[in-house]
Design a protein around this motif. Structure first.
Motif, PDB file in Angstrom:
ATOM      1  N   LEU A 219       0.812  -1.214   0.000  1.00 36.46           N
ATOM      2  CA  LEU A 219       0.000   0.000   0.000  1.00 36.46           C
ATOM      3  C   LEU A 219       0.850   1.272   0.000  1.00 36.46           C
ATOM      4  CD1 LEU A 219      -2.998   1.104   0.413  1.00 36.46           C
ATOM      5  CD2 LEU A 219      -2.355   1.277   2.832  1.00 36.46           C
ATOM      6  N   VAL A 220       0.499   2.199  -0.881  1.00 37.29           N
ATOM      7  CA  VAL A 220       1.106   3.525  -0.868  1.00 37.29           C
ATOM      8  C   VAL A 220       0.240   4.452  -0.024  1.00 37.29           C
ATOM      9  CG1 VAL A 220       1.809   5.517  -2.248  1.00 37.29           C
ATOM     10  CG2 VAL A 220       2.138   3.193  -3.144  1.00 37.29           C
ATOM     11  N   SER A 221      -1.027   4.582  -0.397  1.00 39.43           N
ATOM     12  CA  SER A 221      -1.936   5.431   0.369  1.00 39.43           C
ATOM     13  C   SER A 221      -3.386   5.172  -0.053  1.00 39.43           C
ATOM     14  CB  SER A 221      -1.594   6.909   0.188  1.00 39.43           C
ATOM     15  OG  SER A 221      -2.274   7.699   1.146  1.00 39.43           O
ATOM     16  N   VAL A 222      -4.288   5.959   0.475  1.00 40.83           N
ATOM     17  CA  VAL A 222      -5.716   5.829   0.186  1.00 40.83           C
ATOM     18  C   VAL A 222      -6.297   7.211  -0.094  1.00 40.83           C
ATOM     19  CG1 VAL A 222      -6.073   3.732   1.547  1.00 40.83           C
ATOM     20  CG2 VAL A 222      -6.167   5.965   2.666  1.00 40.83           C
ATOM     21  N   ALA A 223      -7.459   7.264  -0.732  1.00 46.23           N
ATOM     22  CA  ALA A 223      -8.100   8.552  -1.012  1.00 46.23           C
ATOM     23  C   ALA A 223      -9.581   8.353  -1.293  1.00 46.23           C
ATOM     24  CB  ALA A 223      -7.424   9.241  -2.201  1.00 46.23           C
TER      25      ALA A 223
ATOM     26  N   ARG B 290     -10.510   4.762  -2.851  1.00 49.27           N
ATOM     27  CA  ARG B 290      -9.445   4.163  -3.637  1.00 49.27           C
ATOM     28  C   ARG B 290      -8.204   3.825  -2.825  1.00 49.27           C
ATOM     29  NH1 ARG B 290      -8.276   8.595  -8.028  1.00 49.27           N
ATOM     30  NH2 ARG B 290     -10.334   7.941  -8.737  1.00 49.27           N
ATOM     31  N   ALA B 291      -7.481   2.867  -3.314  1.00 49.18           N
ATOM     32  CA  ALA B 291      -6.197   2.506  -2.722  1.00 49.18           C
ATOM     33  C   ALA B 291      -5.142   2.616  -3.809  1.00 49.18           C
ATOM     34  CB  ALA B 291      -6.235   1.081  -2.187  1.00 49.18           C
TER      35      ALA B 291
ATOM     36  N   LEU C 145      -1.472   1.296  -4.754  1.00 46.28           N
ATOM     37  CA  LEU C 145      -0.488   0.256  -4.424  1.00 46.28           C
ATOM     38  C   LEU C 145       0.743   0.447  -5.304  1.00 46.28           C
ATOM     39  CD1 LEU C 145      -2.845  -2.909  -4.442  1.00 46.28           C
ATOM     40  CD2 LEU C 145      -2.469  -1.282  -2.582  1.00 46.28           C
TER      41      LEU C 145
ATOM     42  N   ARG D 107       1.280  10.721  -2.418  1.00 49.64           N
ATOM     43  CA  ARG D 107       2.432  10.609  -1.516  1.00 49.64           C
ATOM     44  C   ARG D 107       2.296   9.312  -0.709  1.00 49.64           C
ATOM     45  NH1 ARG D 107       1.462  16.254  -1.713  1.00 49.64           N
ATOM     46  NH2 ARG D 107       3.365  17.510  -1.789  1.00 49.64           N
ATOM     47  N   TYR D 108       3.422   8.836  -0.221  1.00 46.86           N
ATOM     48  CA  TYR D 108       3.420   7.634   0.613  1.00 46.86           C
ATOM     49  C   TYR D 108       2.900   7.972   2.007  1.00 46.86           C
ATOM     50  CZ  TYR D 108       5.124   3.443   2.972  1.00 46.86           C
ATOM     51  OH  TYR D 108       5.214   2.275   3.689  1.00 46.86           O
ATOM     52  N   SER D 109       1.965   7.157   2.490  1.00 51.81           N
ATOM     53  CA  SER D 109       1.425   7.347   3.853  1.00 51.81           C
ATOM     54  C   SER D 109       2.030   6.305   4.788  1.00 51.81           C
ATOM     55  CB  SER D 109      -0.100   7.195   3.839  1.00 51.81           C
ATOM     56  OG  SER D 109      -0.690   8.248   3.104  1.00 51.81           O
ATOM     57  N   PRO D 110       2.771   6.739   5.806  1.00 54.71           N
ATOM     58  CA  PRO D 110       3.437   5.786   6.696  1.00 54.71           C
ATOM     59  C   PRO D 110       2.446   4.978   7.536  1.00 54.71           C
ATOM     60  CG  PRO D 110       3.611   7.999   7.572  1.00 54.71           C
ATOM     61  CD  PRO D 110       3.015   8.134   6.209  1.00 54.71           C
TER      62      PRO D 110
END
Lengths: 172, 172
Positions: free
Chosen positions: A49-53, A63-64, A66, A169-172
């Motif tokens: 996973l990179v992030s969600v929105a 959305r996700a 990846l 952007r990447y979400s930690p």
């Protein structure tokens, strides 16, 4: 030089002088896009996973985003541009309320992923997709390739050129 | 029988008759919860995606639900209950508008993940967590374990007992 088609080479060189080498690269990109557009990249649903929105409006989806290992490594290192081979996937689903969750929370507040809408990919190949910032853009509807104008995708991504044309952007 | 503490066994049996064996299991669960609560499960941020959601209200977050390999395999097979060893992670971030995305879309519609809020885990161990439906519940704030009442978590999950107490469905 024997194996090279001299007239074609001269034509390419003259086209280049006129700034018209772009269509040649665009043609390469189209070929590559056609190749990857036949099927979605294998195993993309297993990517990290990179992030969600959430998008309102006509999209009305949740959305996700990846990334394959090359993309995730680049994201986490913070180094730009993304290297060739990086692929970013955007999966989206209908944005629907969850009555089940709302009951548990005791108020109307919960929205979850419903039916899948479409899946988009950004594929980094700085040579093949030179005319669209080094990224190929493809979309799949119900698992089938959709006909897209990668240059239209690219045009929307130009404002984030400083992040190698990647919005998320990447979400930690 | 020589190695068994007979008075303790008799006490346990009598407690069991009175329905008071539950606290013994709860104590086991507490011990396990303390053990896992020291640190988040290793590598959880690399786990595969189950689904995504948005919570309004006080939570006001956007979230991703990930699963370790045991959990993902169970989700995809559709077989319940989840086997021991399954862990489901819920990561959440502040729900924030993206002006950058809105400009690209040409309207106010985009919400993305901001700062992380907290991370929760459901850990399947049917023996250790027998008193809370076979699942242990833990939360981490800023990477540090939060003191939670797993029985309160469990109480909210009882309505989805038919799905082994798991709210989130797998999104393809």
């Amino acid at each position: 030089m024997n194996k090279i088609n001299k007239p074609a080479l001269l034509l390419a060189l003259s086209l280049n002088l006129a700034g018209a080498i772009q269509p040649v690269l665009a043609q390469d990109a189209s070929t590559h896009a056609a190749a990857i557009a036949d099927a979605m990249p294998a195993g993309y649903r297993d990517w990290k996973l990179v992030s969600v929105a959430h998008e309102e409006g006509n999209l009305n989806d949740i959305r996700a985003i990846l990334g394959n290992d090359i993309a995730i490594e680049a994201y986490r290192s913070g180094k730009l541009p993304f290297p060739d081979g990086a692929i970013i996937a955007r999966i989206a689903w209908q944005y629907v309320p969850s009555e089940e969750n709302n009951k548990a929370f005791g108020r109307e507040q919960s929205f979850i992923a419903g039916q899948p809408t479409n899946v988009q990919f950004m594929i980094k190949n700085s040579k093949a997709y030179a005319s669209t910032g080094g990224w190929g853009y493809v979309q799949f509807n119900g698992g089938k390739p959709a006909h897209m104008d990668a240059h239209a995708c690219y045009a929307c991504h130009v404002p984030v050129e400083q992040r190698d044309f990647v919005f998320t952007r990447y979400s930690p």
